[in-house]
Design an enzyme around this catalytic site. Structure first.
Site, PDB file in Angstrom:
ATOM      1  CB  CYS A  55      -0.917  -0.010   1.222  1.00 35.75           C
ATOM      2  SG  CYS A  55      -2.053   1.377   1.253  1.00 35.75           S
ATOM      3  CB  CYS A  99     -15.349  -7.539   6.696  1.00 40.51           C
ATOM      4  SG  CYS A  99     -14.588  -5.944   6.381  1.00 40.51           S
TER       5      CYS A  99
END
Ligand code: SAM
Ligand code: DTB
Ligand code: SF4
Length: 330
Positions: A55, A99
């Site tokens: 990321c 999730c």
């Protein structure tokens, strides 16, 4: 009679609640919890990292930020079929919410996003509440997720606006609030909370709770994470979060947002069953289950089942709010 849900809390009021003597605070939170919720019920959510590591953000706590060497292997976006297999496994183990997390700064309009939309459709068709946490979203992207059947979107504020720059410099608090606004406007429920143990003060925690509890509509779920200290991140040497700080945070969130699902989130592997029991007593009514969070360990389904039996807890059914509404309409 129940006190109405409020969203006009002042910082002073929250300060006074947070700083009550611990046992009095837990007693008050437990009392409010009982008035609003079935205290035996705990929502069981399972997390899956569908795109891991690499990321571009610099969140100081995160094992998935490319700039820290944390030993996390970068993995491209998973295939839909593989994700659905994990979802089925989670459902079979008693999870009602699934999730999917991606280590993205923001969603881009490309084939990866189309694949995530397909995953959302697939999990929704399995009868589970589908949640995603994919970073920042535009209004249009939020609508596309809603149309695909997304039930909730997780996007944490993490800490106070004042302390935010110490933890993340690659985006602003307002960026975060904008995405939350886009999610709300698309009719998707909001899951938004934070982390304790980042080096913030008690006042920072109070301010974060103030931001959450004065939103025009409270988030439907508020995850409270204890920092999982990751070697290679700037916060690797932070002290372990004190369990009583966790209990205080959960109890205050419960009093401020009585109808919200308050989630005892990251950090459970470092807590005993007795310590987790204090968190449930203080008003936590949701957990992440399964032996992995996104990249770090979590108690296994078996361990949690044993804990549920011991404490007399039961998993909450999926779509409970909707079912209640339907029943009232008939
Ligand atoms: N990239 C997306 C984002 O930042 O919203 C989604 C994934 S991100 C990993 C989701 C949340 O996990 C973060 O907002 C943070 O609250 C939590 N988190 C990440 N690393 C953590 C850690 N080491 N300990 C506790 N919580 C953590
Ligand atoms: C949240 O508040 N906590 C979860 C979920 N939302 C996405 C993530 C915790 C991550 C802990 C570190 C990891 O496993 O990578
Ligand atoms: Fe990226 Fe999310 Fe981790 Fe921040 S918390 S580095 S945005 S994956």
């Amino acid at each position: 009679m129940r006190i109405p849900v409020r969203n006009n809390w002042t910082l002073e009021e929250i300060h006074d609640i947070y700083n009550m003597p611990l046992l009095e605070l837990v007693y008050q939170a437990a009392t409010i919890h009982r008035e609003y919720n079935d205290t035996a019920e705990v929502q069981v959510c399972t997390l899956l990292s569908i795109k891991t590591g690499g990321c571009s953000e610099d969140c100081a706590y995160c094992p998935q930020a490319a700039r820290y060497s944390t030993g996390v292997n970068v993995q491209a976006l998973m295939k839909k079929e593989e994700v659905l297999k994990y979802a089925q496994k989670a459902k079979d183990a008693g999870s009602t919410r699934f999730c999917m997390g991606a280590a993205w700064r923001e969603v881009r309009d490309n084939r990866d996003f189309d694949r995530v939309l397909d995953m959302v459709k697939g999990v929704n068709e399995m009868g589970m509440e589908v949640c995603c946490t994919l970073g920042m979203l535009t209004q249009e992207q939020a609508h596309k997720l809603a149309d695909a059947g997304l039930y909730a979107y997780n996007h944490n504020l993490d800490t106070s606006k004042e302390y935010y720059d110490e933890i993340i410099t690659t985006r602003t608090y307002n960026d975060r609030l904008n995405t939350l606004d886009n999610v709300r406007k698309a009719g998707v429920t909001v899951c938004c909370g934070g982390i304790i143990g980042l080096g913030e003060t008690h006042e920072d925690r109070i301010k974060m709770l103030h931001t959450l509890s004065t939103m025009p509509q409270h988030p439907e779920s508020v995850p409270i994470n204890a920092l999982v200290r990751i070697e290679g991140t700037p916060l690797q040497d932070n002290p372990k979060v004190d369990i009583w700080d966790m209990v205080r945070m959960i109890a205050t969130a419960r009093i401020l947002m009585p109808a919200t699902m308050v989630r005892l989130s990251a950090g459970r592997t470092e807590m005993s069953v007795a310590e987790q029991a204090w968190c449930f007593m203080a008003g936590a009514n949701s957990i992440f289950a399964g032996d992995k969070l996104l990249t770090t360990p979590n108690p296994s389904f078996d361990e949690d089942n044993q804990m549920f039996q011991l404490l007399g807890l039961k998993p909450r059914v999926a779509f409970k709010e909707e079912k209640k509404l339907e029943a009232e309409l008939v």
